[in-house]
Structure formats: C-alpha cells, structure tokens
Design an enzyme around this catalytic site. Structure first.
Site, PDB file in Angstrom:
ATOM      1  N   ARG A   1       0.866  -1.187   0.000  1.00 12.68           N
ATOM      2  CA  ARG A   1       0.000   0.000   0.000  1.00 12.68           C
ATOM      3  C   ARG A   1       0.896   1.229   0.000  1.00 12.68           C
ATOM      4  O   ARG A   1       1.918   1.267   0.705  1.00 12.68           O
ATOM      5  CB  ARG A   1      -0.905   0.036   1.242  1.00 12.68           C
ATOM      6  CG  ARG A   1      -2.098  -0.889   1.197  1.00 12.68           C
ATOM      7  CD  ARG A   1      -3.129  -0.524   0.119  1.00 12.68           C
ATOM      8  NE  ARG A   1      -4.259  -1.442   0.093  1.00 12.68           N
ATOM      9  CZ  ARG A   1      -4.346  -2.534  -0.657  1.00 12.68           C
ATOM     10  NH1 ARG A   1      -3.351  -2.855  -1.470  1.00 12.68           N
ATOM     11  NH2 ARG A   1      -5.419  -3.296  -0.621  1.00 12.68           N
TER      12      ARG A   1
ATOM     13  N   GLU B   1      -2.688   7.233  -5.048  1.00 10.84           N
ATOM     14  CA  GLU B   1      -2.983   6.527  -6.308  1.00 10.84           C
ATOM     15  C   GLU B   1      -4.434   6.654  -6.757  1.00 10.84           C
ATOM     16  O   GLU B   1      -4.725   6.546  -7.946  1.00 10.84           O
ATOM     17  CB  GLU B   1      -2.602   5.045  -6.192  1.00 10.84           C
ATOM     18  CG  GLU B   1      -3.483   4.242  -5.246  1.00 10.84           C
ATOM     19  CD  GLU B   1      -3.117   2.761  -5.240  1.00 10.84           C
ATOM     20  OE1 GLU B   1      -1.931   2.440  -5.134  1.00 10.84           O
ATOM     21  OE2 GLU B   1      -4.047   1.934  -5.343  1.00 10.84           O
TER      22      GLU B   1
ATOM     23  N   HIS C   1      -0.949  -0.597  -9.775  1.00 13.55           N
ATOM     24  CA  HIS C   1      -1.659  -1.514  -8.872  1.00 13.55           C
ATOM     25  C   HIS C   1      -2.201  -2.735  -9.628  1.00 13.55           C
ATOM     26  O   HIS C   1      -3.404  -3.003  -9.626  1.00 13.55           O
ATOM     27  CB  HIS C   1      -2.790  -0.780  -8.145  1.00 13.55           C
ATOM     28  CG  HIS C   1      -3.122  -1.414  -6.813  1.00 13.55           C
ATOM     29  ND1 HIS C   1      -3.429  -0.691  -5.696  1.00 13.55           N
ATOM     30  CD2 HIS C   1      -3.184  -2.715  -6.426  1.00 13.55           C
ATOM     31  CE1 HIS C   1      -3.677  -1.512  -4.689  1.00 13.55           C
ATOM     32  NE2 HIS C   1      -3.533  -2.757  -5.119  1.00 13.55           N
TER      33      HIS C   1
END
Ligand code: NAI
Length: 330
Positions: A232, A261, A293
């Site tokens: 993360r 993000e 991601h």
C-alpha cells in the site's frame, strides 16, 4: 440479492458475471465516495475495491438506503471504517488470500526489470540500439533481501527468493515457523533493513505501519538498495523516498502502489497533465519503475476473487458463519 459493484473495469465485469450465482448485479465504473453512494440506493450489498472510500459518512448514507452487507474484492481494508460498519451491524467481508503468488510474482517482476533493465533494453532494441551501456545489473544469487511482512504474500515471495538463492531476512511481529524452517532469519525492522540489497514491503497499511519507510529508516539502509512496494502506498513517506533517490541512498524504486494513487490508478490519464508533483517526479526518474496496482491481475486471482466474493454473499444470505468477516480487535 441486489448488489452495487463499484470501481469496475471490464475484467471485473467478465469474471463476476461468469461466477455470479444468481444475484442482480449493477456495475459502476466510478469509485465509491460520498458523491457516488447514491448509486447504491436500494441495494442490499455493495462490492468494492482498494480505492473505494467507505468512511462514516458513506456508511451512514448507504445504511439509510438499505445497505446490509459490504463485500471487498480484495484483501487490504485500510479504506474501510470497519469499526463503524460493525457498530451499524453491517458485516464487512473480504477475500483474504485470493492468490498470494500473483502479487509475489509481480514484486519479483519489478525487481528483475529494475535490476536487469529489460524495460530499457526493449525500447532500445526497437530503435535498433543494441548498446549495453548503463544496462548492468547484479546477480540476485546470494544477495540479501529484506521482506517486511511474512503473511500470505510475503511467504509466497520468500519461496520465490529461495529459488533464486537469496539470503532472506524478515521482519514481522508474528514470525512464521514455516518461513524459519525455509531459512528465513527474523529480526527488528532496523536490523532487517540495514544490510539488504533489496527491500520488499508486504505488510498491511495500518496506523502503526503508516510511513514505515521514513526519514529515520532511510538512514539505516545500505546505500544503493532497491526498494519495492507492492503493498500500500501509505507505507512509504514519498517525500523522504524522493530525497533518498536524489542522494543515491535508494538505488532504485519499484512501486505497484502509491500514496495518492486513487486519483490516477485504474484510469487512463494519458491525455491529462498529471497534477501530482511527487508522482510526476517519480515517473521522470530513470531508476524508478511504477505499475498501476496490477499485482493482483492474473486469471487465477480474478477467478478466486469472483468465487470467494459470491461465497461471501451467499453465506450472508443463508445465515451461515461469515468466515471472511473482518473482525476488529480490542
Ligand atoms: P496478510 O495479512 O496475510 O499478511 C500481512 C503480514 O504483515 C502479517 O504476517 C502481519 O503480521 C504482518 N505485519 C503487520 N504489521 C507489521 C509490521 N509493522 N511490520 C512487519 N510486518 C507486519 O496479508 P497479505 O495477503 O500477505 O497482503 C499483504 C498486503 O498486500 C495487503 O495488506 C495489501 O495491502 C497488499 N496487497 C496488494 C495487492 C496488489 O495488487 N498490489 C493485492 C493484494 C494485497
């Protein structure tokens, strides 16, 4: 059950439709937020992903419009106020381990690409440039790798590293017996970081792990080390890491996640001017590799996510034990 699914891409729609066990699903490409919560009016369940926001305000709105269940299509839940959902008696269920190998393999892909610079070689060769200047890497064999967090993904990653013949040091408040048997040596965070050639983060984002990689520990690490984050974005103090990249303390950086993000990842922003200075700066560095991601994005993981999501929904509907419910400790 009528279920609103947020933040969908075509692959979500394909896999969820294929494994649907008879529910009425409505797909929304937009992320869940206070503004978009109205879309779920009349739905008993919502199905959300990593960048959907489920805070108190959103939960209040959704409860008023009939929400009974939250299912996450992911393992991490830092974006959900689980405590408040529990107070409202809305269970939050997740997919705890859909394919640890998918993310672990992506972490290794980042390492191999950054180290052997195959992304640069690919571009060079396409332009007829076969020069090897500036493409030198290191052998991973017998190098020291620090693994921060040895849960499902960290363990899968350690097994991959073992195949490469790396020395593995790990930090985790709950060391794994199995990993110790594999030869993983556990230590404090500083001790684990200090002589590593590669550092890879695999712990969740919590109040305790926010900015785990900060100015302090960047003073501890071996100059030139490679830092990989597939966990993360908030685990890293981006400002401090940019300074460390500039001074050469961090030799290279591989990110599949980024602190801010949600404004960019999963969207095509190719025609926009990126307004995030830190992200623009990172993208411009020659020793930084960023993916949007995609660690989870394999056929196996998507199949498992879809199956477990419907198992979770069906268990709730049947009044069966909720095996994947996120429980709040304390
Ligand atoms: P897990 O819950 O199986 O393992 C997490 C491990 O981190 C546990 O062993 C825990 O004890 C450890 N940990 C907790 N606090 C720590 C600390 N302060 N220092 C070191 N270790 C600590 O979780 P899993 O499945 O391995 O996933 C890890 C993370 O990966 C998730 O929380 C999520 O944020 C991220 N993830 C990223 C994906 C991607 O597509 N890039 C996909 C799936 C997960």
């Amino acid at each position: 059950m009528k279920i609103a699914v947020f933040s969908t891409s075509q692959y979500d729609e394909d896999f969820l439709s294929q494994h649907n066990t008879g529910h009425q699903i409505i797909f929304f490409k937009v992320s869940l937020s206070e503004d978009s919560a109205v879309l779920a009016a009349g739905c008993e369940a919502i199905c959300i992903f990593v960048n959907d926001i489920l805070n108190k305000q959103v939960l209040d709105k959704l409860q008023q419009s009939g929400l009974k269940l939250v299912v996450l299509r992911c393992a991490g839940f830092n974006n959900v106020d689980v405590q408040y959902a529990t107070q409202l008696q809305i269970p939050v269920l997740r997919v705890p381990a859909y394919s640890p190998e998918a993310v672990a393999e992506h972490a290794m892909a980042l390492i191999l690409t950054l180290n052997r610079k195959t992304h640069k070689a690919y571009n060079r060769v396409r332009e007829g440039n076969f020069s090897l200047e500036k493409l030198m890497g290191i052998n991973l064999y017998q190098r020291k790798v620090a693994v921060i967090g040895t849960g499902n993904i960290g363990q899968a990653f350690c097994r991959i590293l073992k195949g490469f013949g790396c020395h593995i040091k790990a930090h985790d408040p709950f060391p794994s017996v199995e990993m110790k048997e594999l030869g993983v040596e556990y230590g404090s965070l500083d001790d684990t970081l200090k002589d590593a050639d590669v550092i890879s983060l695999h712990c969740p984002l919590t109040v305790d792990t926010q900015y785990l990689i900060n100015e302090h520990c960047l003073k501890v690490i071996k100059p030139g080390a490679m830092l990989i984050n597939t966990s993360r974005g908030g685990l890293i103090d981006t400002k401090a890491v940019i300074a460390a990249l500039k001074s050469g303390v961090i030799g290279s950086l591989g990110l599949d996640v980024y602190e801010q993000e949600s404004d960019f990842f999963f969207h095509d922003c190719s025609e926009l001017i990126i307004q995030d200075e830190q992200l623009s700066q990172l993208i411009s560095f020659p020793n930084v590799l960023i993916t949007g991601h995609q660690g989870f994005l394999t056929q196996e993981a998507m199949t498992e996510i879809a199956k477990v999501t419907f198992d979770n929904i069906n268990a709730f509907q049947a009044g069966s034990p909720l095996l994947n419910r996120i429980e709040i400790k304390g």
